[in-house]
Scaffold this active site. Sequence first.
Site, PDB file in Angstrom:
ATOM      1  N   ASP A 244       0.816  -1.232   0.000  1.00 34.22           N
ATOM      2  CA  ASP A 244       0.000   0.000   0.000  1.00 34.22           C
ATOM      3  C   ASP A 244       0.840   1.268   0.000  1.00 34.22           C
ATOM      4  OD1 ASP A 244      -2.250  -1.696   2.249  1.00 34.22           O
ATOM      5  OD2 ASP A 244      -2.186  -1.693   0.061  1.00 34.22           O
TER       6      ASP A 244
HETATM    7  N1  LIG Z   1       3.235  -6.193  -3.243  1.00 31.48           N
HETATM    8  C1  LIG Z   1       1.973  -5.737  -3.033  1.00 31.48           C
HETATM    9  N2  LIG Z   1       0.947  -6.614  -3.083  1.00 31.48           N
HETATM   10  C2  LIG Z   1      -0.323  -6.169  -2.872  1.00 31.48           C
HETATM   11  C3  LIG Z   1      -0.566  -4.824  -2.560  1.00 31.48           C
HETATM   12  C4  LIG Z   1       0.557  -3.926  -2.535  1.00 31.48           C
HETATM   13  O1  LIG Z   1       0.400  -2.701  -2.320  1.00 31.48           O
HETATM   14  N3  LIG Z   1       1.794  -4.427  -2.777  1.00 31.48           N
HETATM   15  N4  LIG Z   1      -1.851  -4.415  -2.241  1.00 31.48           N
HETATM   16  C5  LIG Z   1      -2.750  -5.498  -1.823  1.00 31.48           C
HETATM   17  C6  LIG Z   1      -4.182  -5.181  -1.593  1.00 31.48           C
HETATM   18  N5  LIG Z   1      -4.401  -4.907  -0.190  1.00 31.48           N
HETATM   19  C7  LIG Z   1      -4.934  -3.698   0.111  1.00 31.48           C
HETATM   20  O2  LIG Z   1      -5.316  -2.969  -0.805  1.00 31.48           O
HETATM   21  C8  LIG Z   1      -4.130  -5.858   0.811  1.00 31.48           C
HETATM   22  C9  LIG Z   1      -4.311  -7.196   0.545  1.00 31.48           C
HETATM   23  C10 LIG Z   1      -4.040  -8.159   1.515  1.00 31.48           C
HETATM   24  C11 LIG Z   1      -3.587  -7.777   2.761  1.00 31.48           C
HETATM   25  C12 LIG Z   1      -3.292  -8.820   3.764  1.00 31.48           C
HETATM   26  O3  LIG Z   1      -2.685  -8.565   4.804  1.00 31.48           O
HETATM   27  N6  LIG Z   1      -3.719 -10.062   3.411  1.00 31.48           N
HETATM   28  C13 LIG Z   1      -3.531 -11.273   4.180  1.00 31.48           C
HETATM   29  C14 LIG Z   1      -2.103 -11.741   3.999  1.00 31.48           C
HETATM   30  C15 LIG Z   1      -2.028 -12.273   2.565  1.00 31.48           C
HETATM   31  C16 LIG Z   1      -0.616 -12.595   2.145  1.00 31.48           C
HETATM   32  O4  LIG Z   1       0.275 -12.718   3.005  1.00 31.48           O
HETATM   33  O5  LIG Z   1      -0.406 -12.668   0.896  1.00 31.48           O
HETATM   34  C17 LIG Z   1      -4.014 -11.060   5.555  1.00 31.48           C
HETATM   35  O6  LIG Z   1      -5.141 -10.584   5.602  1.00 31.48           O
HETATM   36  O7  LIG Z   1      -3.323 -11.411   6.516  1.00 31.48           O
HETATM   37  C18 LIG Z   1      -3.403  -6.440   3.039  1.00 31.48           C
HETATM   38  C19 LIG Z   1      -3.692  -5.482   2.072  1.00 31.48           C
HETATM   39  C20 LIG Z   1      -2.698  -6.602  -2.849  1.00 31.48           C
HETATM   40  N7  LIG Z   1      -1.348  -7.049  -2.952  1.00 31.48           N
END
Ligand SMILES: Nc1nc2c(c(=O)[nH]1)N[C@@H](CN(C=O)c1ccc(C(=O)N[C@@H](CCC(=O)O)C(=O)O)cc1)CN2
Length: 289
Positions: free
Chosen positions: A233
């Site tokens: 983000d």
């Molecule tokens: N490299 C990036 N990947 C993603 C981004 C980014 O900015 N850089 N944005 C996210 C979308 N997102 C918010 O908009 C977001 C998605 C997921 C999570 C999160 O913490 N998800 C899981 C963990 C998932 C994992 O480890 O892959 C959780 O809920 O614990 C936070 C923000 C999309 N990808």
Amino acid sequence: MTDRPLRPEFVMTLSCPDAPGLVFAITGFLREYGANILDLQQHSDRSSGRFFIRVQIEFLDAAPELASMRAAFASVAASYDMDYSITDAATPARTLILVSKFGHCLNDLLFRHRNGTLNIDVPVVVSNHEDMRAMVESYGIAFEHIPVTKDTKAQAEAAMFALVEKYDVELVVLARYMQILSAEASARLAGRAINIHHSFLPSFKGAKPYHQAHDRGVKIIGATAHYVSDVLDEGPIIEQDVARADHGMTPEDLVAVGRDVETQVLARAVKWHCEHRIFVNGHRTVVFR
Ligand SMILES: Nc1nc2c(c(=O)[nH]1)N[C@@H](CN(C=O)c1ccc(C(=O)N[C@@H](CCC(=O)O)C(=O)O)cc1)CN2
């Protein structure tokens, strides 16, 4: 009301170290090449010392071959260390959409694609869940389910990139895709992966931003479209918008109000990317709206 036929239009974009004479050099080349300038937007960023320009052009006579025009401009570009592109404004951007379980942004993009207001081709939608299959296939678009766990993320991303190569994808849109792309994947997609974050960044990064906003008692919520970077983000912001919130709203109410903001912000960001209106300028952007 003129009945002048609409001619094919082309877009020249470039950035380079700022210097005197840039606009003269660019418009002089275009004049020599027989181009008519329909729109020109420029910006000199004093903090980065970079110059940015977007020129929309047409040709009153037959349009030249793009490759020859690009080659002819190379000497001007070399003189000023320009990064440039010249593209056909009508060419749709081949776009792969990533989604998880929330389909409002995906549905909005597919509808805008269907009604012709978004100049994209969507050869495939990829999801780590099955929820969106029926909706995607109802649009006649291929749906690929690629599950992701912390142990299988590398394989999942390899499968996604195989589709990027197969369909010659230019743009990846994370339409509420809830998996964090690896640093390698983020680097491979630098400047061509757009995410919609459901908060007015930099407030409430990470997971469940509406719940964070409710806990904080904010009076404004928002959405942010940004290019993806390896820092969650924190990629260059492209577009943002807001909506009012109040003490009587539950987190679920905030989610409901936020959906419309998210879809509109993401659609504008994708449209501007497809129209070559966005330049990455360090950790920021220049957007010629
Ligand atoms: N490299 C990036 N990947 C993603 C981004 C980014 O900015 N850089 N944005 C996210 C979308 N997102 C918010 O908009 C977001 C998605 C997921 C999570 C999160 O913490 N998800 C899981 C963990 C998932 C994992 O480890 O892959 C959780 O809920 O614990 C936070 C923000 C999309 N990808």
